[in-house]
Design a protein around this motif. Structure first.
Motif, mmCIF file in Angstrom:
data_model
loop_
_atom_site.group_PDB
_atom_site.id
_atom_site.type_symbol
_atom_site.label_atom_id
_atom_site.label_comp_id
_atom_site.label_asym_id
_atom_site.label_seq_id
_atom_site.Cartn_x
_atom_site.Cartn_y
_atom_site.Cartn_z
ATOM 1 N N SER A 19 -2.578 -9.623 1.368
ATOM 2 C CA SER A 19 -2.953 -9.398 -0.033
ATOM 3 C C SER A 19 -4.186 -8.494 -0.114
ATOM 4 O O SER A 19 -4.643 -8.174 -1.199
ATOM 5 C CB SER A 19 -3.228 -10.734 -0.726
ATOM 6 N N ASP A 20 -4.698 -8.070 1.044
ATOM 7 C CA ASP A 20 -5.906 -7.254 1.097
ATOM 8 C C ASP A 20 -5.572 -5.783 1.338
ATOM 9 O O ASP A 20 -4.507 -5.448 1.840
ATOM 10 C CB ASP A 20 -6.817 -7.724 2.239
ATOM 11 N N ILE A 21 -6.540 -4.925 1.032
ATOM 12 C CA ILE A 21 -6.438 -3.519 1.413
ATOM 13 C C ILE A 21 -6.806 -3.439 2.888
ATOM 14 O O ILE A 21 -7.907 -3.818 3.287
ATOM 15 C CB ILE A 21 -7.361 -2.625 0.558
ATOM 16 N N SER A 48 2.693 -2.300 3.045
ATOM 17 C CA SER A 48 2.920 -2.124 1.616
ATOM 18 C C SER A 48 1.887 -1.146 1.069
ATOM 19 O O SER A 48 0.746 -1.084 1.549
ATOM 20 C CB SER A 48 2.786 -3.468 0.914
ATOM 21 N N LYS A 49 2.275 -0.406 0.059
ATOM 22 C CA LYS A 49 1.365 0.526 -0.618
ATOM 23 C C LYS A 49 0.134 -0.203 -1.126
ATOM 24 O O LYS A 49 -0.963 0.352 -1.138
ATOM 25 C CB LYS A 49 2.116 1.212 -1.761
ATOM 26 N N SER A 50 0.272 -1.467 -1.488
ATOM 27 C CA SER A 50 -0.868 -2.244 -1.986
ATOM 28 C C SER A 50 -1.901 -2.534 -0.899
ATOM 29 O O SER A 50 -3.020 -2.923 -1.205
ATOM 30 C CB SER A 50 -0.383 -3.555 -2.608
ATOM 31 N N ASN A 51 -1.538 -2.316 0.363
ATOM 32 C CA ASN A 51 -2.466 -2.510 1.480
ATOM 33 C C ASN A 51 -3.247 -1.248 1.820
ATOM 34 O O ASN A 51 -4.027 -1.235 2.770
ATOM 35 C CB ASN A 51 -1.732 -2.987 2.732
ATOM 36 N N THR A 53 -5.735 1.896 0.374
ATOM 37 C CA THR A 53 -6.642 2.257 -0.712
ATOM 38 C C THR A 53 -6.019 3.330 -1.603
ATOM 39 O O THR A 53 -5.335 4.236 -1.123
ATOM 40 C CB THR A 53 -7.995 2.751 -0.158
ATOM 41 N N GLU A 54 -6.267 3.212 -2.887
ATOM 42 C CA GLU A 54 -5.709 4.172 -3.841
ATOM 43 C C GLU A 54 -6.237 5.583 -3.579
ATOM 44 O O GLU A 54 -5.550 6.574 -3.849
ATOM 45 C CB GLU A 54 -6.018 3.723 -5.274
ATOM 46 N N GLY A 82 6.454 1.376 -1.221
ATOM 47 C CA GLY A 82 5.984 1.171 -2.584
ATOM 48 C C GLY A 82 6.615 2.148 -3.543
ATOM 49 O O GLY A 82 7.466 2.954 -3.175
#
Length: 121
Positions: A19-21, A48-51, A53-54, A82
């Protein structure tokens, strides 16, 4: 962080769940690569893309290039899963297109497509 290894023949992919970057900068990418290579004996990583940084997806920051260069140098393959439809940047869309036609880095919508791509290289 949970790591599951998906094996198909001699090909092993480390599937990272968190659940973390996990990929925020070059050092965090190197740490992830070392963990996967030495603990799981894998040279293919699926995150996952959520892992990630944007800032990675803003090519002007150069973070993507710096991180992906390390994956290339250390001969690890990467798939980031993602939805990329929300980005307006033509250069990012071109980058994703070119990456998906290579053999090093993949930006795909679902885990099965990412596994297929990684096992195929």
């Amino acid at each position: 962080m949970n790591i599951t290894v998906h094996q198909q023949g001699n090909s092993k992919v480390a599937i990272i769940e968190s659940s973390d970057i996990l990929i925020e900068d070059v050092q965090s990418a190197l740490d992830l690569m070392a963990t996967v290579r030495y603990n799981e004996d894998c040279d293919k990583i699926l995150v996952s893309k959520s892992n990630v940084t944007e800032a990675f997806f803003d090519l002007k920051t150069r973070i993507a290039g710096d991180i992906l260069q390390k994956f290339t140098n250390y001969q690890l393959k990467l798939a980031i899963v993602g939805d990329y439809e929300g980005y307006d940047s033509k250069s990012l869309k071109d980058f994703i297109y070119e990456s998906n036609h290579g053999k090093q880095v993949f930006f795909l919508k679902d885990q099965q497509a990412a596994l297929d791509a990684l096992h195929g290289v």
